[in-house]
Design an enzyme around this catalytic site. Structure first.
Site, PDB file in Angstrom:
ATOM      1  N   ASP A 156       0.855  -1.189   0.000  1.00 40.13           N
ATOM      2  CA  ASP A 156       0.000   0.000   0.000  1.00 40.13           C
ATOM      3  C   ASP A 156       0.893   1.241   0.000  1.00 40.13           C
ATOM      4  O   ASP A 156       1.898   1.313   0.706  1.00 40.13           O
ATOM      5  CB  ASP A 156      -0.906   0.007   1.238  1.00 40.13           C
ATOM      6  CG  ASP A 156      -2.065   0.997   1.097  1.00 40.13           C
ATOM      7  OD1 ASP A 156      -3.220   0.551   1.055  1.00 40.13           O
ATOM      8  OD2 ASP A 156      -1.798   2.227   1.019  1.00 40.13           O
ATOM      9  N   ASN A 214     -12.963  -2.958   2.650  1.00 42.11           N
ATOM     10  CA  ASN A 214     -13.952  -1.889   2.666  1.00 42.11           C
ATOM     11  C   ASN A 214     -14.833  -2.047   1.425  1.00 42.11           C
ATOM     12  O   ASN A 214     -14.319  -2.108   0.310  1.00 42.11           O
ATOM     13  CB  ASN A 214     -13.253  -0.520   2.649  1.00 42.11           C
ATOM     14  CG  ASN A 214     -12.426  -0.296   3.896  1.00 42.11           C
ATOM     15  OD1 ASN A 214     -12.835  -0.656   4.990  1.00 42.11           O
ATOM     16  ND2 ASN A 214     -11.247   0.289   3.739  1.00 42.11           N
ATOM     17  N   GLN A 223     -14.411   2.662   1.216  1.00 39.63           N
ATOM     18  CA  GLN A 223     -13.739   2.201  -0.002  1.00 39.63           C
ATOM     19  C   GLN A 223     -13.464   3.394  -0.925  1.00 39.63           C
ATOM     20  O   GLN A 223     -14.363   4.202  -1.180  1.00 39.63           O
ATOM     21  CB  GLN A 223     -14.598   1.169  -0.752  1.00 39.63           C
ATOM     22  CG  GLN A 223     -13.864   0.542  -1.934  1.00 39.63           C
ATOM     23  CD  GLN A 223     -14.658  -0.576  -2.618  1.00 39.63           C
ATOM     24  OE1 GLN A 223     -15.820  -0.821  -2.289  1.00 39.63           O
ATOM     25  NE2 GLN A 223     -14.026  -1.246  -3.568  1.00 39.63           N
ATOM     26  N   VAL A 250     -10.957   2.900  -3.720  1.00 32.92           N
ATOM     27  CA  VAL A 250     -10.590   2.319  -5.017  1.00 32.92           C
ATOM     28  C   VAL A 250     -11.569   1.181  -5.295  1.00 32.92           C
ATOM     29  O   VAL A 250     -11.626   0.207  -4.524  1.00 32.92           O
ATOM     30  CB  VAL A 250      -9.135   1.797  -5.017  1.00 32.92           C
ATOM     31  CG1 VAL A 250      -8.794   1.165  -6.367  1.00 32.92           C
ATOM     32  CG2 VAL A 250      -8.156   2.927  -4.702  1.00 32.92           C
ATOM     33  N   HIS A 253     -10.279  -5.370  -3.056  1.00 33.22           N
ATOM     34  CA  HIS A 253      -8.956  -5.588  -2.462  1.00 33.22           C
ATOM     35  C   HIS A 253      -9.082  -5.897  -0.981  1.00 33.22           C
ATOM     36  O   HIS A 253     -10.003  -5.435  -0.318  1.00 33.22           O
ATOM     37  CB  HIS A 253      -8.050  -4.370  -2.666  1.00 33.22           C
ATOM     38  CG  HIS A 253      -8.660  -3.073  -2.230  1.00 33.22           C
ATOM     39  ND1 HIS A 253      -9.535  -2.367  -3.016  1.00 33.22           N
ATOM     40  CD2 HIS A 253      -8.530  -2.356  -1.088  1.00 33.22           C
ATOM     41  CE1 HIS A 253      -9.911  -1.265  -2.387  1.00 33.22           C
ATOM     42  NE2 HIS A 253      -9.318  -1.239  -1.202  1.00 33.22           N
ATOM     43  N   HIS A 277      -6.947  -5.478   2.520  1.00 33.04           N
ATOM     44  CA  HIS A 277      -5.794  -4.904   3.210  1.00 33.04           C
ATOM     45  C   HIS A 277      -5.266  -5.976   4.168  1.00 33.04           C
ATOM     46  O   HIS A 277      -6.035  -6.531   4.957  1.00 33.04           O
ATOM     47  CB  HIS A 277      -6.208  -3.700   4.065  1.00 33.04           C
ATOM     48  CG  HIS A 277      -6.780  -2.541   3.295  1.00 33.04           C
ATOM     49  ND1 HIS A 277      -6.050  -1.408   3.016  1.00 33.04           N
ATOM     50  CD2 HIS A 277      -8.011  -2.332   2.770  1.00 33.04           C
ATOM     51  CE1 HIS A 277      -6.810  -0.542   2.350  1.00 33.04           C
ATOM     52  NE2 HIS A 277      -8.013  -1.077   2.199  1.00 33.04           N
TER      53      HIS A 277
HETATM   54  P1  AMP Z   1      -9.719   1.532   0.240  1.00 35.22           P
HETATM   55  O1  AMP Z   1      -9.788   2.909   0.864  1.00 35.22           O
HETATM   56  O2  AMP Z   1     -10.143   0.413   1.129  1.00 35.22           O
HETATM   57  O3  AMP Z   1     -10.426   1.517  -1.105  1.00 35.22           O
HETATM   58  O4  AMP Z   1      -8.179   1.265  -0.012  1.00 35.22           O
HETATM   59  C1  AMP Z   1      -7.469   1.794  -1.093  1.00 35.22           C
HETATM   60  C2  AMP Z   1      -6.014   1.743  -0.733  1.00 35.22           C
HETATM   61  O5  AMP Z   1      -5.251   1.902  -1.911  1.00 35.22           O
HETATM   62  C3  AMP Z   1      -5.560   2.824   0.256  1.00 35.22           C
HETATM   63  O6  AMP Z   1      -5.041   2.215   1.425  1.00 35.22           O
HETATM   64  C4  AMP Z   1      -4.490   3.581  -0.533  1.00 35.22           C
HETATM   65  O7  AMP Z   1      -3.411   3.999   0.258  1.00 35.22           O
HETATM   66  C5  AMP Z   1      -4.063   2.555  -1.571  1.00 35.22           C
HETATM   67  N1  AMP Z   1      -3.512   3.108  -2.790  1.00 35.22           N
HETATM   68  C6  AMP Z   1      -3.985   4.136  -3.540  1.00 35.22           C
HETATM   69  N2  AMP Z   1      -3.214   4.344  -4.620  1.00 35.22           N
HETATM   70  C7  AMP Z   1      -2.235   3.399  -4.573  1.00 35.22           C
HETATM   71  C8  AMP Z   1      -1.117   3.082  -5.419  1.00 35.22           C
HETATM   72  N3  AMP Z   1      -0.857   3.758  -6.540  1.00 35.22           N
HETATM   73  N4  AMP Z   1      -0.306   2.057  -5.035  1.00 35.22           N
HETATM   74  C9  AMP Z   1      -0.560   1.366  -3.906  1.00 35.22           C
HETATM   75  N5  AMP Z   1      -1.597   1.611  -3.083  1.00 35.22           N
HETATM   76  C10 AMP Z   1      -2.425   2.612  -3.400  1.00 35.22           C
END
Ligand code: AMP
Ligand code: ZN
Length: 120
Positions: A36, A93, A100, A102, A106, A108
C-alpha cells in the site's frame, strides 16, 4: 487460463497491467499483491484479484476460484511476513460508506503493530 477483464480508469487494473508502478510482493494467474502506498502499519499489503471486480457486493457465482486463491495468498503472505504468531488484520472496505476509495476489490493485510477493536 482464466480470462481477465480490465476497466478503463481503474487504478488497480492499471497496476495489474503494470501501466502504473507498484511494489509487487506476490503474483499468480489470478491474484496480485503489492505494498500500500500509504501504509497504516509496518506491514500493509493489498491483495487483489487480477480481473476487475468492483467490490464484494459485485461477487457472483463463478468467482469462487478467484476468492479462494485470494484468501490463500493472504495466508501465504502473512506467513512470509512472520505475522502468523503475532497476528494480523485483514480489512475489505465495501462501498463509500465503509471507506472504499478504489473500486477494484482488495483486501488490506496489515501487521507489525497492535490493532484496536472496534476499528472505527
Ligand atoms: P480503500 O480505501 O479500502 O479503497 O483502499 C485503497 C487503498 O489503496 C488505500 O489504502 C491507498 O493507500 C491505496 N492506494 C492508492 N493508490 C495506490 C497506489 N498507486 N499504489 C498502492 N496503493 C495505493
Ligand atoms: Zn479494476
Amino acid at each position: 487460463m482464466t480470462e481477465l477483464h480490465f476497466e478503463k480508469k481503474c487504478l488497480f487494473c492499471d497496476i495489474v497491467q503494470k501501466q502504473i508502478p507498484s511494489t509487487v510482493v506476490y503474483e499468480d494467474e489470478t491474484v496480485l499483491a503489492f505494498e500500500d502506498i500509504i501504509p497504516q502499519a509496518p506491514v500493509h499489503l493489498l491483495i487483489i484479484p487480477k480481473t476487475h471486480i468492483p467490490s464484494l457486493a459485485d461477487l457472483k457465482p463463478g468467482d469462487e476460484r478467484i476468492m479462494a486463491d485470494l484468501i490463500l495468498a493472504i495466508r501465504k503472505l502473512a506467513e512470509e511476513q512472520n505475522l502468523l504468531e503475532s497476528g494480523f488484520r485483514t480489512v475489505m472496505n465495501s462501498g463509500e460508506g465503509a471507506g472504499q476509495t478504489v473500486f477494484h476489490l482488495h483486501v488490506h493485510l496489515m501487521g507489525g503493530r497492535l490493532f484496536q477493536w472496534p476499528p472505527g
